[in-house]
Scaffold this motif. Structure first.
Motif, short mmCIF file in Angstrom:
data_model
loop_
_atom_site.label_atom_id
_atom_site.label_comp_id
_atom_site.label_asym_id
_atom_site.label_seq_id
_atom_site.Cartn_x
_atom_site.Cartn_y
_atom_site.Cartn_z
N ILE A 35 0.84 -1.21 0.00
CA ILE A 35 0.00 0.00 0.00
C ILE A 35 0.87 1.26 0.00
O ILE A 35 0.63 2.20 -0.77
CB ILE A 35 -0.93 -0.01 1.23
CG1 ILE A 35 -1.95 -1.14 1.12
CG2 ILE A 35 -1.65 1.34 1.38
CD1 ILE A 35 -2.77 -1.37 2.38
N LEU A 36 1.90 1.26 0.83
CA LEU A 36 2.80 2.43 0.89
C LEU A 36 3.51 2.66 -0.44
O LEU A 36 3.65 3.79 -0.90
CB LEU A 36 3.84 2.22 2.00
CG LEU A 36 3.32 2.32 3.44
CD1 LEU A 36 4.36 1.80 4.42
CD2 LEU A 36 2.97 3.77 3.78
N SER A 38 2.42 1.81 -3.40
CA SER A 38 1.44 2.34 -4.35
C SER A 38 1.24 3.83 -4.15
O SER A 38 1.10 4.60 -5.11
CB SER A 38 0.09 1.61 -4.18
OG SER A 38 0.24 0.24 -4.44
N LEU A 39 1.22 4.25 -2.87
CA LEU A 39 1.08 5.68 -2.59
C LEU A 39 2.33 6.45 -3.03
O LEU A 39 2.22 7.58 -3.54
CB LEU A 39 0.83 5.90 -1.09
CG LEU A 39 -0.48 5.32 -0.54
CD1 LEU A 39 -0.56 5.54 0.96
CD2 LEU A 39 -1.68 5.97 -1.23
N ARG A 40 3.51 5.84 -2.84
CA ARG A 40 4.75 6.54 -3.18
C ARG A 40 4.92 6.79 -4.68
O ARG A 40 5.58 7.73 -5.08
CB ARG A 40 5.97 5.75 -2.66
CG ARG A 40 6.15 5.81 -1.16
CD ARG A 40 7.60 5.73 -0.76
NE ARG A 40 8.28 6.96 -1.09
CZ ARG A 40 9.58 7.17 -0.91
NH1 ARG A 40 10.32 6.21 -0.41
NH2 ARG A 40 10.14 8.31 -1.21
N GLY A 42 2.18 6.96 -6.65
CA GLY A 42 0.87 7.43 -7.11
C GLY A 42 0.87 8.89 -7.55
O GLY A 42 1.85 9.61 -7.35
N MET A 47 -0.31 12.21 -0.60
CA MET A 47 -0.15 10.81 -0.18
C MET A 47 1.27 10.33 -0.46
O MET A 47 1.84 9.54 0.30
CB MET A 47 -1.17 9.93 -0.91
CG MET A 47 -2.62 10.34 -0.67
SD MET A 47 -3.04 10.39 1.09
CE MET A 47 -2.99 8.68 1.51
N ARG A 48 1.84 10.80 -1.57
CA ARG A 48 3.22 10.42 -1.92
C ARG A 48 4.19 10.90 -0.85
O ARG A 48 5.08 10.17 -0.42
CB ARG A 48 3.57 11.00 -3.29
CG ARG A 48 4.77 10.39 -3.93
CD ARG A 48 4.85 10.72 -5.42
NE ARG A 48 4.84 12.15 -5.69
CZ ARG A 48 3.94 12.76 -6.47
NH1 ARG A 48 2.99 12.07 -7.06
NH2 ARG A 48 3.98 14.07 -6.66
N ALA A 51 3.63 8.92 2.51
CA ALA A 51 4.25 7.60 2.47
C ALA A 51 5.78 7.72 2.56
O ALA A 51 6.43 6.91 3.24
CB ALA A 51 3.87 6.87 1.18
N CYS A 114 8.22 -1.53 1.40
CA CYS A 114 7.78 -0.45 0.51
C CYS A 114 8.87 -0.10 -0.50
O CYS A 114 8.59 0.02 -1.69
CB CYS A 114 7.40 0.78 1.34
SG CYS A 114 7.16 2.27 0.38
N ARG A 118 8.80 -0.44 -4.48
CA ARG A 118 8.99 0.78 -5.29
C ARG A 118 10.09 0.59 -6.34
O ARG A 118 9.95 1.01 -7.48
CB ARG A 118 9.31 1.97 -4.39
CG ARG A 118 9.25 3.32 -5.12
CD ARG A 118 9.33 4.46 -4.13
NE ARG A 118 10.65 4.57 -3.53
CZ ARG A 118 11.64 5.33 -4.00
NH1 ARG A 118 11.44 6.07 -5.08
NH2 ARG A 118 12.80 5.38 -3.38
#
Length: 228
Positions: A35-36, A38-40, A42, A47-48, A51, A114, A118
């Protein structure tokens, strides 16, 4: 070696607790880390950054400090998790500190998970994501159906390293009274001082077996995906 063989049930129970800490924390850290990640990567900058701040905080904080926070501060904040002590799984009663230990391990490990995810996402050609968006997929749909399936093949080795580190990090819980492998080893070396080298060797073998099982599973998965 008599000290361990005459207390072999304690030896097995101790590694059972170590495995439980690893499995629960490992699965939770994979979910939170994904999830983290995906936010990083995104499109939402807030949110980026959030995270990224999480990763910076937990990756640079010693695991022991997170354990101390979970053991000392969380009960004072009202989160003592006493309600889990009514839960029993296969004859084993879940303790409140087991939950706090898994949370500490999950928070710490998910920062590394994460970054592994990434790096895998960044290894996928950017044109793949652009093509997915061009045919009308949303960001999460393009991640789910296009980017992540390709990224997963690249992240198996770094994720394995993170999970192997997690197995060894479970030993930190020994400092807070968890009767896992390292705590049991310390107890036996105190009771059988003349057999310390043999006790250490047998507990080290236990850790090596668990680590090698994870490494071999990872290798098999990597080979399967390469063939596919």
């Amino acid at each position: 070696m008599e000290a361990v063989f005459s207390n072999f049930d304690e030896y097995l129970k101790a590694f059972g607790v170590t495995l439980a800490l690893f499995v629960v924390s490992g699965l939770a850290s994979l979910v939170l880390g994904l999830i983290l990640a995906s936010l990083r990567v995104g499109p939402v900058s807030v949110m980026r950054r959030a995270a990224g701040l999480y990763v910076t905080i937990f990756r640079n904080t010693p695991l022991l400090m997170i354990f101390v926070f979970m053991a000392a501060a969380m009960p004072k904040l009202g989160y003592n998790f006493k309600w889990v002590e009514n839960i029993e799984i296969a004859g084993w009663s879940v303790s409140a500190f087991f939950v706090r230990s898994t949370i500490a391990l999950t928070l710490y490990t998910s920062a590394f998970v994460c970054e592994a995810f990434r790096s895998g996402v960044n290894s996928v050609d950017v044109g793949q994501a652009e093509a997915a968006r061009a045919v009308g997929l949303t960001f999460f749909q393009s991640m789910r159906y296009v980017v992540l399936p390709q990224a997963l093949r690249a992240v198996v080795p770094p994720l394995t390293s993170v999970q192997v580190a997690l197995i060894k990090n479970t030993s930190v819980a020994a400092a807070f009274g968890m009767a896992e492998a390292t705590a049991t080893m310390r107890s036996l070396t105190n009771d059988y001082g003349s057999q310390r080298p043999e006790i250490f060797l047998l507990f080290a073998i236990g850790y090596i077996i668990i680590v090698e099982a994870v490494a071999l599973s990872s290798y098999a998965l990597e080979r399967k995906w390469k063939v596919a």
